[in-house]
Write a protein that holds these residues in place. Structure first.
Motif, PDB file in Angstrom:
ATOM      1  N   GLN A   1     -18.116   0.703  50.685  1.00  0.00           N
ATOM      2  CA  GLN A   1     -19.064   1.780  50.983  1.00  0.00           C
ATOM      3  C   GLN A   1     -18.513   2.752  52.029  1.00  0.00           C
ATOM      4  N   GLY A   2     -17.337   2.441  52.562  1.00  0.00           N
ATOM      5  CA  GLY A   2     -16.750   3.296  53.598  1.00  0.00           C
ATOM      6  C   GLY A   2     -17.300   3.018  54.984  1.00  0.00           C
ATOM      7  N   ARG A   3     -17.967   1.895  55.149  1.00  0.00           N
ATOM      8  CA  ARG A   3     -18.565   1.513  56.441  1.00  0.00           C
ATOM      9  C   ARG A   3     -17.599   0.575  57.174  1.00  0.00           C
ATOM     10  N   THR A   4     -16.532   1.139  57.668  1.00  0.00           N
ATOM     11  CA  THR A   4     -15.437   0.363  58.247  1.00  0.00           C
ATOM     12  C   THR A   4     -15.870  -0.496  59.428  1.00  0.00           C
ATOM     13  N   ASP A   5     -16.665   0.049  60.334  1.00  0.00           N
ATOM     14  CA  ASP A   5     -17.088  -0.720  61.509  1.00  0.00           C
ATOM     15  C   ASP A   5     -17.927  -1.928  61.095  1.00  0.00           C
ATOM     16  N   ASP A   6     -18.844  -1.726  60.156  1.00  0.00           N
ATOM     17  CA  ASP A   6     -19.654  -2.844  59.667  1.00  0.00           C
ATOM     18  C   ASP A   6     -18.791  -3.872  58.946  1.00  0.00           C
ATOM     19  N   ALA A   7     -17.821  -3.382  58.174  1.00  0.00           N
ATOM     20  CA  ALA A   7     -16.917  -4.282  57.456  1.00  0.00           C
ATOM     21  C   ALA A   7     -16.133  -5.150  58.445  1.00  0.00           C
ATOM     22  N   LEU A   8     -15.582  -4.524  59.478  1.00  0.00           N
ATOM     23  CA  LEU A   8     -14.817  -5.277  60.473  1.00  0.00           C
ATOM     24  C   LEU A   8     -15.683  -6.310  61.190  1.00  0.00           C
ATOM     25  N   ARG A   9     -16.917  -5.929  61.490  1.00  0.00           N
ATOM     26  CA  ARG A   9     -17.841  -6.863  62.150  1.00  0.00           C
ATOM     27  C   ARG A   9     -18.082  -8.094  61.266  1.00  0.00           C
ATOM     28  N   MET A  10     -18.263  -7.870  59.971  1.00  0.00           N
ATOM     29  CA  MET A  10     -18.516  -8.993  59.070  1.00  0.00           C
ATOM     30  C   MET A  10     -17.258  -9.822  58.833  1.00  0.00           C
ATOM     31  N   TYR A  11     -16.102  -9.162  58.744  1.00  0.00           N
ATOM     32  CA  TYR A  11     -14.850  -9.900  58.601  1.00  0.00           C
ATOM     33  C   TYR A  11     -14.615 -10.801  59.813  1.00  0.00           C
ATOM     34  N   LYS A  12     -14.864 -10.276  61.013  1.00  0.00           N
ATOM     35  CA  LYS A  12     -14.697 -11.069  62.239  1.00  0.00           C
ATOM     36  C   LYS A  12     -15.657 -12.248  62.253  1.00  0.00           C
ATOM     37  N   ARG A  13     -16.890 -11.995  61.857  1.00  0.00           N
ATOM     38  CA  ARG A  13     -17.887 -13.074  61.803  1.00  0.00           C
ATOM     39  C   ARG A  13     -17.433 -14.156  60.823  1.00  0.00           C
ATOM     40  N   GLY A  14     -16.939 -13.716  59.678  1.00  0.00           N
ATOM     41  CA  GLY A  14     -16.454 -14.675  58.690  1.00  0.00           C
ATOM     42  C   GLY A  14     -15.264 -15.475  59.185  1.00  0.00           C
ATOM     43  N   LEU A  15     -14.323 -14.811  59.828  1.00  0.00           N
ATOM     44  CA  LEU A  15     -13.149 -15.502  60.354  1.00  0.00           C
ATOM     45  C   LEU A  15     -13.513 -16.504  61.446  1.00  0.00           C
ATOM     46  N   ARG A  16     -14.490 -16.144  62.291  1.00  0.00           N
ATOM     47  CA  ARG A  16     -14.945 -17.103  63.317  1.00  0.00           C
ATOM     48  C   ARG A  16     -15.503 -18.356  62.640  1.00  0.00           C
ATOM     49  N   GLY A  17     -16.263 -18.167  61.563  1.00  0.00           N
ATOM     50  CA  GLY A  17     -16.830 -19.307  60.843  1.00  0.00           C
ATOM     51  C   GLY A  17     -15.762 -20.164  60.194  1.00  0.00           C
ATOM     52  N   VAL A  18     -14.746 -19.530  59.643  1.00  0.00           N
ATOM     53  CA  VAL A  18     -13.654 -20.276  59.024  1.00  0.00           C
ATOM     54  C   VAL A  18     -12.902 -21.074  60.091  1.00  0.00           C
TER      55      VAL A  18
END
Length: 102
Positions: free
Chosen positions: A80-97
């Motif tokens: 969707q072009g929402r880079t900041d939101d994407a990065l926030r979710m990627y970081k959240r996912g990586l913390r969980g992993v």
């Protein structure tokens, strides 16, 4: 897989009182994936947010499932072009992993 079939499956899951929330989360997640593949990004986001909300409430935000759902949501935000939101979710996912791996 047909979108209509998955939408019906999700509604059937919701209508069955004996169905555990995890089944609803999984059905919502699968429908979100299909919407993403069809480039229906707003609908994909809605279904993935629902799945993430349920899975976080049932098994916790630090679960591997929540990490997977977060990463998927990051992919949708990125499309969707929402880079900041994407990065926030990627970081959240990586913390969980990382938590899941110990």
């Amino acid at each position: 897989v047909c979108t209509v079939d998955l939408e019906r499956k999700l509604e059937r899951q919701r209508d069955r009182p004996e169905v555990h929330d995890l089944a609803i989360a999984q059905a919502s997640f699968e429908l979100g994936l299909l919407y993403y593949q069809q480039d229906r990004l707003h609908e994909a986001e809605e279904k993935n947010l629902e799945a993430l909300r349920i899975i976080s409430a049932v098994v916790g935000e630090g679960s591997v499932y929540a990490a997977d759902f977060s990463m998927n949501l990051g992919t949708i935000y990125d499309a969707q072009g929402r880079t900041d939101d994407a990065l926030r979710m990627y970081k959240r996912g990586l913390r969980g992993v990382c938590r899941g791996l110990g």
